[in-house]
Design a protein around this motif. Sequence first.
Motif, PDB file in Angstrom:
ATOM      1  N   GLN A 186      -0.485 -16.916  -1.475  1.00  0.00           N
ATOM      2  CA  GLN A 186      -1.044 -16.010  -0.481  1.00  0.00           C
ATOM      3  C   GLN A 186      -0.306 -14.676  -0.401  1.00  0.00           C
ATOM      4  N   ALA A 187       0.872 -14.593  -1.034  1.00  0.00           N
ATOM      5  CA  ALA A 187       1.699 -13.397  -0.870  1.00  0.00           C
ATOM      6  C   ALA A 187       1.025 -12.146  -1.416  1.00  0.00           C
ATOM      7  N   ALA A 188       0.486 -12.227  -2.654  1.00  0.00           N
ATOM      8  CA  ALA A 188      -0.120 -11.035  -3.276  1.00  0.00           C
ATOM      9  C   ALA A 188      -1.338 -10.530  -2.495  1.00  0.00           C
ATOM     10  N   PRO A 189      -2.303 -11.395  -2.136  1.00  0.00           N
ATOM     11  CA  PRO A 189      -3.444 -10.906  -1.338  1.00  0.00           C
ATOM     12  C   PRO A 189      -3.015 -10.305  -0.003  1.00  0.00           C
ATOM     13  N   ASP A 190      -2.029 -10.931   0.646  1.00  0.00           N
ATOM     14  CA  ASP A 190      -1.570 -10.415   1.939  1.00  0.00           C
ATOM     15  C   ASP A 190      -0.995  -9.017   1.804  1.00  0.00           C
ATOM     16  N   ARG A 191      -0.285  -8.756   0.705  1.00  0.00           N
ATOM     17  CA  ARG A 191       0.315  -7.434   0.520  1.00  0.00           C
ATOM     18  C   ARG A 191      -0.765  -6.366   0.292  1.00  0.00           C
ATOM     19  N   ILE A 192      -1.834  -6.726  -0.402  1.00  0.00           N
ATOM     20  CA  ILE A 192      -2.930  -5.767  -0.605  1.00  0.00           C
ATOM     21  C   ILE A 192      -3.614  -5.454   0.720  1.00  0.00           C
ATOM     22  N   VAL A 193      -3.814  -6.492   1.541  1.00  0.00           N
ATOM     23  CA  VAL A 193      -4.415  -6.275   2.860  1.00  0.00           C
ATOM     24  C   VAL A 193      -3.544  -5.340   3.686  1.00  0.00           C
ATOM     25  N   ASP A 194      -2.224  -5.560   3.648  1.00  0.00           N
ATOM     26  CA  ASP A 194      -1.312  -4.679   4.384  1.00  0.00           C
ATOM     27  C   ASP A 194      -1.392  -3.248   3.867  1.00  0.00           C
ATOM     28  N   ALA A 195      -1.490  -3.103   2.525  1.00  0.00           N
ATOM     29  CA  ALA A 195      -1.591  -1.761   1.936  1.00  0.00           C
ATOM     30  C   ALA A 195      -2.884  -1.072   2.389  1.00  0.00           C
ATOM     31  N   CYS A 196      -3.958  -1.846   2.527  1.00  0.00           N
ATOM     32  CA  CYS A 196      -5.236  -1.270   2.989  1.00  0.00           C
ATOM     33  C   CYS A 196      -5.106  -0.725   4.411  1.00  0.00           C
ATOM     34  N   TYR A 197      -4.400  -1.472   5.266  1.00  0.00           N
ATOM     35  CA  TYR A 197      -4.175  -0.983   6.630  1.00  0.00           C
ATOM     36  C   TYR A 197      -3.413   0.340   6.606  1.00  0.00           C
ATOM     37  N   ASP A 198      -2.414   0.425   5.718  1.00  0.00           N
ATOM     38  CA  ASP A 198      -1.643   1.663   5.610  1.00  0.00           C
ATOM     39  C   ASP A 198      -2.509   2.818   5.111  1.00  0.00           C
ATOM     40  N   LEU A 199      -3.401   2.536   4.156  1.00  0.00           N
ATOM     41  CA  LEU A 199      -4.281   3.582   3.638  1.00  0.00           C
ATOM     42  C   LEU A 199      -5.263   4.060   4.709  1.00  0.00           C
ATOM     43  N   GLU A 200      -5.763   3.115   5.517  1.00  0.00           N
ATOM     44  CA  GLU A 200      -6.665   3.504   6.596  1.00  0.00           C
ATOM     45  C   GLU A 200      -5.945   4.374   7.628  1.00  0.00           C
ATOM     46  N   GLN A 201      -4.690   4.043   7.889  1.00  0.00           N
ATOM     47  CA  GLN A 201      -3.906   4.883   8.783  1.00  0.00           C
ATOM     48  C   GLN A 201      -3.649   6.251   8.169  1.00  0.00           C
ATOM     49  N   CYS A 202      -3.503   6.271   6.837  1.00  0.00           N
ATOM     50  CA  CYS A 202      -3.308   7.539   6.123  1.00  0.00           C
ATOM     51  C   CYS A 202      -4.527   8.446   6.292  1.00  0.00           C
ATOM     52  N   VAL A 203      -5.733   7.865   6.273  1.00  0.00           N
ATOM     53  CA  VAL A 203      -6.951   8.646   6.480  1.00  0.00           C
ATOM     54  C   VAL A 203      -6.922   9.310   7.858  1.00  0.00           C
ATOM     55  N   THR A 204      -6.528   8.538   8.857  1.00  0.00           N
ATOM     56  CA  THR A 204      -6.429   9.094  10.219  1.00  0.00           C
ATOM     57  C   THR A 204      -5.397  10.217  10.285  1.00  0.00           C
ATOM     58  N   ASP A 205      -4.264  10.002   9.613  1.00  0.00           N
ATOM     59  CA  ASP A 205      -3.216  11.025   9.606  1.00  0.00           C
ATOM     60  C   ASP A 205      -3.686  12.306   8.925  1.00  0.00           C
ATOM     61  N   LEU A 206      -4.483  12.145   7.877  1.00  0.00           N
ATOM     62  CA  LEU A 206      -5.015  13.326   7.177  1.00  0.00           C
ATOM     63  C   LEU A 206      -5.927  14.143   8.096  1.00  0.00           C
ATOM     64  N   VAL A 207      -6.770  13.441   8.847  1.00  0.00           N
ATOM     65  CA  VAL A 207      -7.673  14.134   9.772  1.00  0.00           C
ATOM     66  C   VAL A 207      -6.872  14.915  10.809  1.00  0.00           C
ATOM     67  N   LEU A 208      -5.835  14.291  11.341  1.00  0.00           N
ATOM     68  CA  LEU A 208      -5.006  14.935  12.355  1.00  0.00           C
ATOM     69  C   LEU A 208      -4.231  16.121  11.780  1.00  0.00           C
ATOM     70  N   SER A 209      -3.738  15.956  10.548  1.00  0.00           N
ATOM     71  CA  SER A 209      -2.969  17.043   9.945  1.00  0.00           C
ATOM     72  C   SER A 209      -3.859  18.230   9.592  1.00  0.00           C
ATOM     73  N   ARG A 210      -5.135  17.951   9.270  1.00  0.00           N
ATOM     74  CA  ARG A 210      -6.056  19.039   8.981  1.00  0.00           C
ATOM     75  C   ARG A 210      -6.294  19.893  10.212  1.00  0.00           C
ATOM     76  N   ALA A 211      -6.380  19.231  11.351  1.00  0.00           N
ATOM     77  CA  ALA A 211      -6.604  19.974  12.583  1.00  0.00           C
ATOM     78  C   ALA A 211      -5.400  20.826  12.956  1.00  0.00           C
ATOM     79  N   SER A 212      -4.210  20.311  12.639  1.00  0.00           N
ATOM     80  CA  SER A 212      -2.999  21.056  13.010  1.00  0.00           C
ATOM     81  C   SER A 212      -2.394  21.829  11.848  1.00  0.00           C
ATOM     82  N   ARG A 213      -3.024  21.693  10.661  1.00  0.00           N
ATOM     83  CA  ARG A 213      -2.543  22.371   9.447  1.00  0.00           C
ATOM     84  C   ARG A 213      -1.068  22.060   9.182  1.00  0.00           C
ATOM     85  N   SER A 214      -0.752  20.758   9.291  1.00  0.00           N
ATOM     86  CA  SER A 214       0.649  20.341   9.138  1.00  0.00           C
ATOM     87  C   SER A 214       0.894  19.532   7.871  1.00  0.00           C
ATOM     88  N   LEU A 215      -0.116  19.396   6.994  1.00  0.00           N
ATOM     89  CA  LEU A 215       0.032  18.567   5.796  1.00  0.00           C
ATOM     90  C   LEU A 215       0.849  19.291   4.734  1.00  0.00           C
TER      91      LEU A 215
END
Length: 474
Positions: free
Chosen positions: A398-427
């Motif tokens: 179960q270790a490998a699938p769990d790590r991919i799921v965790d990485a997906c959560y991080d990528l989804e958070q990255c999308v949110t961070d990109l949206v926020l940085s675009r608004a503040s031009r901080s990227l």
Amino acid sequence: MTKDFGRPPLAAANQELVERRLKELRDAGGVQETLRIEWRGKPIQVEVIDMPVNSLYYNPGTHRIRAQRSHDPVLDRGLDEDAFSDKSQDYLHHLLRALPSDPSKRDPDFDALLESLRDFKQNEPGLITRDGILVNGNTRRAALKDLAEPDIRVGVLPSSCTWDDINRVELALQLRKDHRRDYSYINRLLAIEEQLSLGRTHADIAREFRTTARACEQDQWILTTLRDLVERSRTGGAQLRLLDFEDHQEKLKELHRRWVKESASSQEKADVMKESRLTAIILGFSKTDVRLIEPDFKSRYLDTRLPEAVRSQALAAPAATVAIPGLNRTVRAADPKVAEARALTDSVLRVKAVEAAGENASLEQVAEAAKTITAVKAAVEEALEPAGKDARVRKRKQAAPDRIVDACYDLEQCVTDLVLSRASRSLDEEIFDEAVLKLRESLHKLAVEAARSIKEPGDGVTWLLDATQKEERA
């Protein structure tokens, strides 16, 4: 209703002494010591006086040693018949000094209290009725009595005090966060059960016990399960007691959580797992060992390793009934596997009861019980080894699938961070580009190992392989 133990022999003399010392206190004037308590739903301040240690009585209804009273059934019955006799009070004195999980031994915590009182004297007052019954401070009085101290400081309850008041005030004081000595686990379960029997809701009890309603429901389930085990352990004149499970708090809580989770998909598997784990708990296995026991543990690992006599007894067991914790109802077990698992637990319970019976069982019975316990424990220990190996294999799977799921959560958070940085031009675009290149490199490595490890790739792995191969061709 709370049991009414009546009035002690020195009640009148104590009342007279209490009134005299309260009068002396008031006549003296000045700032006097008081004790704040909850009295019939409202906070009040009660006056504190000195009382002779030897004039007071232990509270026979105290929650502190309620489970331990069963240590000696004869003396326990004597407490119900005459709680204030010398014999009953001596028994309470013994229990207050004893180890909660084994009243035949002295409690190190009591010795620590004894040393503290010897070195620093009494810091906080106890609490008594005007009859001289200790509502709070029973253990301190036991220590002061051992130290031959003449007096104890105590607050005095109003003269209208009843046994219901004694019960409520004691419970409220014992549950204060600053109290020095917590209830033992089983006594806490009994206190919660008592509150439920008085018609209080889980939410109300949770507030008073500084816990949650869900935890109170869990405690109710555990106590019902333990009562069932005590009843099932009866054999001849021997029987286990609730206090025999005093040291298994965390294992029982984890059992309940796992049982609830398993019950959501299969009640039969949940009950088989429950009985198998209870067998291991009764035999004294650690929490990490008990955690390895899944619904298939008995059939897959244990049955072939059990002594033939124990195994045949379990196979011959009639269809069992299963208690529904908290509802005081039973239902017929639908699966013979539940009956077999329950029969194994019953046999272990009974031999443990005989082993603990002491003089109530013959030497031959005790020796045979010890022999059976040793054999079953060895079988369980041997079965836990392959179960542990398989658990580790499942975890690795179960270790490998769990790590991919965790990485997906991080990528989804990255999308949110990109949206926020675009608004503040901080990227920082350069650093972000380097991170994406690192992602590409990691995906290539993942694709290579996936191709080597997975013989028949599904849609997800196929996409990964195609994506990386197209990039390489490009």
